[in-house]
Design a protein around this motif. Sequence first.
Motif, PDB file in Angstrom:
ATOM      1  N   ARG A  51       0.814  -1.212   0.000  1.00 47.16           N
ATOM      2  CA  ARG A  51       0.000   0.000   0.000  1.00 47.16           C
ATOM      3  C   ARG A  51       0.849   1.263   0.000  1.00 47.16           C
ATOM      4  O   ARG A  51       0.336   2.361  -0.179  1.00 47.16           O
ATOM      5  CB  ARG A  51      -0.899   0.015   1.246  1.00 47.16           C
ATOM      6  CG  ARG A  51      -1.918  -1.123   1.288  1.00 47.16           C
ATOM      7  CD  ARG A  51      -2.752  -1.166   0.030  1.00 47.16           C
ATOM      8  NE  ARG A  51      -3.914  -2.026   0.187  1.00 47.16           N
ATOM      9  CZ  ARG A  51      -4.738  -2.333  -0.779  1.00 47.16           C
ATOM     10  NH1 ARG A  51      -4.541  -1.864  -1.978  1.00 47.16           N
ATOM     11  NH2 ARG A  51      -5.782  -3.116  -0.554  1.00 47.16           N
ATOM     12  N   TYR A  52       2.137   1.117   0.201  1.00 46.44           N
ATOM     13  CA  TYR A  52       3.013   2.281   0.270  1.00 46.44           C
ATOM     14  C   TYR A  52       3.951   2.371  -0.935  1.00 46.44           C
ATOM     15  O   TYR A  52       4.811   3.242  -0.991  1.00 46.44           O
ATOM     16  CB  TYR A  52       3.863   2.222   1.538  1.00 46.44           C
ATOM     17  CG  TYR A  52       3.079   2.360   2.819  1.00 46.44           C
ATOM     18  CD1 TYR A  52       3.001   3.574   3.486  1.00 46.44           C
ATOM     19  CD2 TYR A  52       2.412   1.275   3.365  1.00 46.44           C
ATOM     20  CE1 TYR A  52       2.278   3.691   4.659  1.00 46.44           C
ATOM     21  CE2 TYR A  52       1.686   1.390   4.532  1.00 46.44           C
ATOM     22  CZ  TYR A  52       1.628   2.601   5.173  1.00 46.44           C
ATOM     23  OH  TYR A  52       0.899   2.711   6.340  1.00 46.44           O
ATOM     24  N   THR A  53       3.821   1.467  -1.870  1.00 50.84           N
ATOM     25  CA  THR A  53       4.769   1.401  -2.971  1.00 50.84           C
ATOM     26  C   THR A  53       4.059   1.408  -4.317  1.00 50.84           C
ATOM     27  O   THR A  53       2.922   0.968  -4.439  1.00 50.84           O
ATOM     28  CB  THR A  53       5.631   0.123  -2.873  1.00 50.84           C
ATOM     29  OG1 THR A  53       4.777  -1.019  -2.841  1.00 50.84           O
ATOM     30  CG2 THR A  53       6.489   0.138  -1.618  1.00 50.84           C
ATOM     31  N   LEU A 157      -3.834  -1.398   8.601  1.00 45.98           N
ATOM     32  CA  LEU A 157      -3.672  -2.575   9.446  1.00 45.98           C
ATOM     33  C   LEU A 157      -4.965  -3.361   9.585  1.00 45.98           C
ATOM     34  O   LEU A 157      -4.962  -4.590   9.667  1.00 45.98           O
ATOM     35  CB  LEU A 157      -3.170  -2.153  10.827  1.00 45.98           C
ATOM     36  CG  LEU A 157      -1.764  -1.555  10.860  1.00 45.98           C
ATOM     37  CD1 LEU A 157      -1.418  -1.085  12.265  1.00 45.98           C
ATOM     38  CD2 LEU A 157      -0.739  -2.565  10.380  1.00 45.98           C
ATOM     39  N   ARG A 158      -6.089  -2.639   9.601  1.00 48.54           N
ATOM     40  CA  ARG A 158      -7.380  -3.298   9.767  1.00 48.54           C
ATOM     41  C   ARG A 158      -7.822  -3.990   8.480  1.00 48.54           C
ATOM     42  O   ARG A 158      -8.240  -5.159   8.501  1.00 48.54           O
ATOM     43  CB  ARG A 158      -8.426  -2.257  10.184  1.00 48.54           C
ATOM     44  CG  ARG A 158      -9.822  -2.825  10.413  1.00 48.54           C
ATOM     45  CD  ARG A 158      -9.888  -3.700  11.621  1.00 48.54           C
ATOM     46  NE  ARG A 158     -11.269  -4.100  11.914  1.00 48.54           N
ATOM     47  CZ  ARG A 158     -11.594  -5.019  12.794  1.00 48.54           C
ATOM     48  NH1 ARG A 158     -10.651  -5.646  13.476  1.00 48.54           N
ATOM     49  NH2 ARG A 158     -12.855  -5.322  13.012  1.00 48.54           N
ATOM     50  N   VAL A 159      -7.730  -3.283   7.356  1.00 50.76           N
ATOM     51  CA  VAL A 159      -8.239  -3.805   6.093  1.00 50.76           C
ATOM     52  C   VAL A 159      -7.243  -4.755   5.431  1.00 50.76           C
ATOM     53  O   VAL A 159      -7.581  -5.871   5.054  1.00 50.76           O
ATOM     54  CB  VAL A 159      -8.605  -2.650   5.130  1.00 50.76           C
ATOM     55  CG1 VAL A 159      -9.031  -3.200   3.774  1.00 50.76           C
ATOM     56  CG2 VAL A 159      -9.709  -1.801   5.737  1.00 50.76           C
ATOM     57  N   ASP A 160      -6.007  -4.313   5.272  1.00 48.58           N
ATOM     58  CA  ASP A 160      -5.007  -5.140   4.592  1.00 48.58           C
ATOM     59  C   ASP A 160      -4.426  -6.206   5.502  1.00 48.58           C
ATOM     60  O   ASP A 160      -4.189  -7.330   5.078  1.00 48.58           O
ATOM     61  CB  ASP A 160      -3.873  -4.272   4.047  1.00 48.58           C
ATOM     62  CG  ASP A 160      -4.330  -3.363   2.941  1.00 48.58           C
ATOM     63  OD1 ASP A 160      -5.082  -3.827   2.083  1.00 48.58           O
ATOM     64  OD2 ASP A 160      -3.942  -2.186   2.929  1.00 48.58           O
ATOM     65  N   VAL A 181     -11.602   4.533  17.178  1.00 49.13           N
ATOM     66  CA  VAL A 181     -12.067   5.868  16.795  1.00 49.13           C
ATOM     67  C   VAL A 181     -11.453   6.284  15.463  1.00 49.13           C
ATOM     68  O   VAL A 181     -12.144   6.816  14.575  1.00 49.13           O
ATOM     69  CB  VAL A 181     -11.723   6.887  17.896  1.00 49.13           C
ATOM     70  CG1 VAL A 181     -11.942   8.312  17.393  1.00 49.13           C
ATOM     71  CG2 VAL A 181     -12.573   6.635  19.142  1.00 49.13           C
ATOM     72  N   ASN A 182     -10.151   6.041  15.302  1.00 46.02           N
ATOM     73  CA  ASN A 182      -9.495   6.406  14.046  1.00 46.02           C
ATOM     74  C   ASN A 182     -10.051   5.622  12.872  1.00 46.02           C
ATOM     75  O   ASN A 182     -10.234   6.162  11.780  1.00 46.02           O
ATOM     76  CB  ASN A 182      -7.984   6.177  14.158  1.00 46.02           C
ATOM     77  CG  ASN A 182      -7.257   7.365  14.749  1.00 46.02           C
ATOM     78  OD1 ASN A 182      -7.021   8.362  14.071  1.00 46.02           O
ATOM     79  ND2 ASN A 182      -6.899   7.267  16.010  1.00 46.02           N
ATOM     80  N   PHE A 183     -10.340   4.341  13.093  1.00 45.17           N
ATOM     81  CA  PHE A 183     -10.921   3.534  12.017  1.00 45.17           C
ATOM     82  C   PHE A 183     -12.310   4.036  11.664  1.00 45.17           C
ATOM     83  O   PHE A 183     -12.661   4.155  10.482  1.00 45.17           O
ATOM     84  CB  PHE A 183     -10.990   2.068  12.449  1.00 45.17           C
ATOM     85  CG  PHE A 183     -11.543   1.164  11.388  1.00 45.17           C
ATOM     86  CD1 PHE A 183     -10.773   0.782  10.298  1.00 45.17           C
ATOM     87  CD2 PHE A 183     -12.852   0.696  11.474  1.00 45.17           C
ATOM     88  CE1 PHE A 183     -11.291  -0.045   9.311  1.00 45.17           C
ATOM     89  CE2 PHE A 183     -13.373  -0.140  10.495  1.00 45.17           C
ATOM     90  CZ  PHE A 183     -12.584  -0.504   9.414  1.00 45.17           C
TER      91      PHE A 183
END
Length: 202
Positions: A51-53, A157-160, A181-183
């Motif tokens: 997801r970062y590349t 982290l939650r989805v992937d 909360v962030n999710f």
Amino acid sequence: MKALETSLALAKAATEPSDEALCRAFLAGDETAFGTLVERHRALVFALLRRYTARPEDAADLAQQAFLRALEASRRVFARWSPSGPAPFRAWLIRIALNLAKNHARQGRRWFQAVELPETESPEESAQEALERSERERQVRAAVLTLPRRQREVLTLRVDGGLGFRDIAETLGITETNAKVNFHHAVKRLRAQVAEPSEEER
């Protein structure tokens, strides 16, 4: 058949050593134990780094770096963990991978540049529907890029990664409530930015 496959998978998981057992075995001199840990978590680390590349090759290189760094620090870090308590190997490994990903992003690459959404095209899909789907995917990619850093991390982290909120909290050094909360805010923000068009807009 599916129930049988599930039962067999659960039986296999029950007979495999835990991360804690593998960490203790590695400390005791079993060099193959770390290799087992690597194989167990390789797919997760690659999925997160992807997801970062911009390219799979970059994610593979970063994954290799993450495992090498983990190996170099493993004996020192493992020795600090309680012999009778849980070994947070996965959370520790993910922190290493995320730090590498952030450095990679800061070097001129944008986060989630290569977000690959699930393919939803079907044989019955019309040209107009395909165009609308493509535009919606573009909107999701753009919307993810606008999320605040912490929300992007939790979402990744939650989805992937498929991690629970407790593991996410441990990985990022925040509370479980903060992770939830962030999710919640990330999902709410994405839904607002990529809302389904109304009948009048179609």
